[in-house]
Design a protein around this motif. Structure first.
Motif, short mmCIF file in Angstrom:
data_model
loop_
_atom_site.label_atom_id
_atom_site.label_comp_id
_atom_site.label_asym_id
_atom_site.label_seq_id
_atom_site.Cartn_x
_atom_site.Cartn_y
_atom_site.Cartn_z
N UNK A 158 23.35 -43.84 43.48
CA UNK A 158 22.29 -43.17 44.24
C UNK A 158 21.89 -41.84 43.62
N UNK A 159 22.62 -41.38 42.61
CA UNK A 159 22.27 -40.14 41.92
C UNK A 159 23.04 -38.92 42.36
N UNK A 160 24.13 -39.12 43.11
CA UNK A 160 24.91 -37.98 43.58
C UNK A 160 25.92 -37.52 42.54
N UNK A 161 26.34 -36.28 42.67
CA UNK A 161 27.50 -35.77 41.95
C UNK A 161 28.72 -36.14 42.78
N UNK A 162 29.65 -36.87 42.18
CA UNK A 162 30.77 -37.44 42.93
C UNK A 162 32.07 -36.73 42.59
N UNK A 163 32.68 -36.16 43.62
CA UNK A 163 34.01 -35.57 43.51
C UNK A 163 34.95 -36.52 44.24
N UNK A 164 36.01 -36.96 43.56
CA UNK A 164 36.89 -37.97 44.12
C UNK A 164 38.32 -37.44 44.17
#
Length: 309
Positions: A168-174
């Protein structure tokens, strides 16, 4: 003809799982008989087996386990014009279980299986994928440019949430432990926080737009993570309900995924396009299912495990 199944005749610990020979079913109106290539394990099934879900998901005993199914249509009943013998299908079953050699399934719950992966691998998609799809797009409303935190990215649902949020184009912090770190990065996480080394919220370098919580939390840990969500952001949890901070405009939902074949078909398209990958951490024969339940309850499972009858 008979077939092998994994069933429970009573609620309890993993020892209640029995491997029974039962008559092979025949499809009724609107149903097909699927020769099961694989089902997959979902932790919620361990809760069902223990009797913890009877209040809102009652089942009759004996009950065949296995909510995910991937397999080949072996026989069609009347009113199933859209499917033919030999079709490879995938679906989430809300009644009869797929921890068996064959399962009778409503045709309306099945979609064509991904063509780009082995049929046994496709069994990992329905329950976890649908949960992630609805978390990311319906409840999280993730869009390009947002920052999202996926707490529990090393699990089956977490892998899909990470990939869909990135798509979706998000910056993902996992968040993930050491054994899941590289797998989570392969799924598209931009940053990985090792939750075993200290509080997750303290490791963040700023607020997030959306928190996806996929693991059980103690109240103080839930509150700490909720405080990391920016004003008017969103919290989506599939485990512990999380209270949003007061006077911040943050919305919080404790979600339960529903069966939706349109969403499942969309996921299949993403798999075939290479935008979503299926991470199978292990495959086991049907007779290992009780051991898989024990490993899950001990917190020793990463990713998705498929069960091959």
């Amino acid at each position: 003809m008979t077939m092998k199944t994994a069933r429970i005749h009573a609620f309890g610990d993993a020892s209640v799982i029995r491997y029974d020979d039962v008559p092979q079913p025949r499809p009724h109106l609107g149903e097909v008989l699927v020769r099961v290539a694989a089902t997959s394990f979902n932790p919620t099934e361990a809760a069902l087996r223990a009797g913890l879900l009877q209040a809102f998901l009652p089942v009759d005993l004996p009950y065949t386990l296995g909510w995910d199914v991937a397999g080949t249509v072996a026989e069609t009943g009347p009113g199933t014009d859209g499917l033919a013998v030999g079709d490879q299908v995938v679906g989430r079953l809300d009644g009869a279980g797929a921890a068996a050699e064959y399962v009778r399934a409503p045709a309306a719950l099945l979609v064509p299986a991904p063509a780009s992966v082995p049929l046994t691998t496709a069994a990992a998609l329905p329950v976890a994928g649908l949960t992630a799809w609805q978390a990311v797009f319906e409840h999280g409303k993730v869009r390009a440019g947002q920052r999202v935190l996926v707490n529990g990215a090393g699990g089956g649902v977490g892998g899909f949430v990470t990939q869909l949020a990135k798509h979706a184009g998000a910056e993902v912090i996992a968040t993930a432990g050491a054994r899941s770190n590289q797998a989570v990065r392969r799924r598209g996480a931009d940053h990985v926080i090792d939750y075993t080394t200290g509080p997750v919220a303290a490791a963040l370098d700023g607020p997030v737009d959306t928190l996806f919580n996929l693991v059980p939390l103690l109240p103080h840990d839930a509150a700490a993570l909720a405080s990391a969500v920016r004003p008017h952001g969103r919290i989506v949890s599939i485990t512990t309900p999380i209270e949003p901070p007061t006077d911040t405009g943050v919305s919080s939902i404790h979600m339960i995924a529903r069966n939706d074949v349109a969403h499942l078909a969309a996921l299949v398209k993403l798999v075939d396009a290479g935008d979503v990958t299926l991470d199978i951490s292990a495959s086991h024969p049907l007779t290992d299912l009780a051991d898989i339940h024990r490993l899950s309850e001990a917190g020793r499972i990463r990713g998705k495990i498929v069960i091959i009858p």
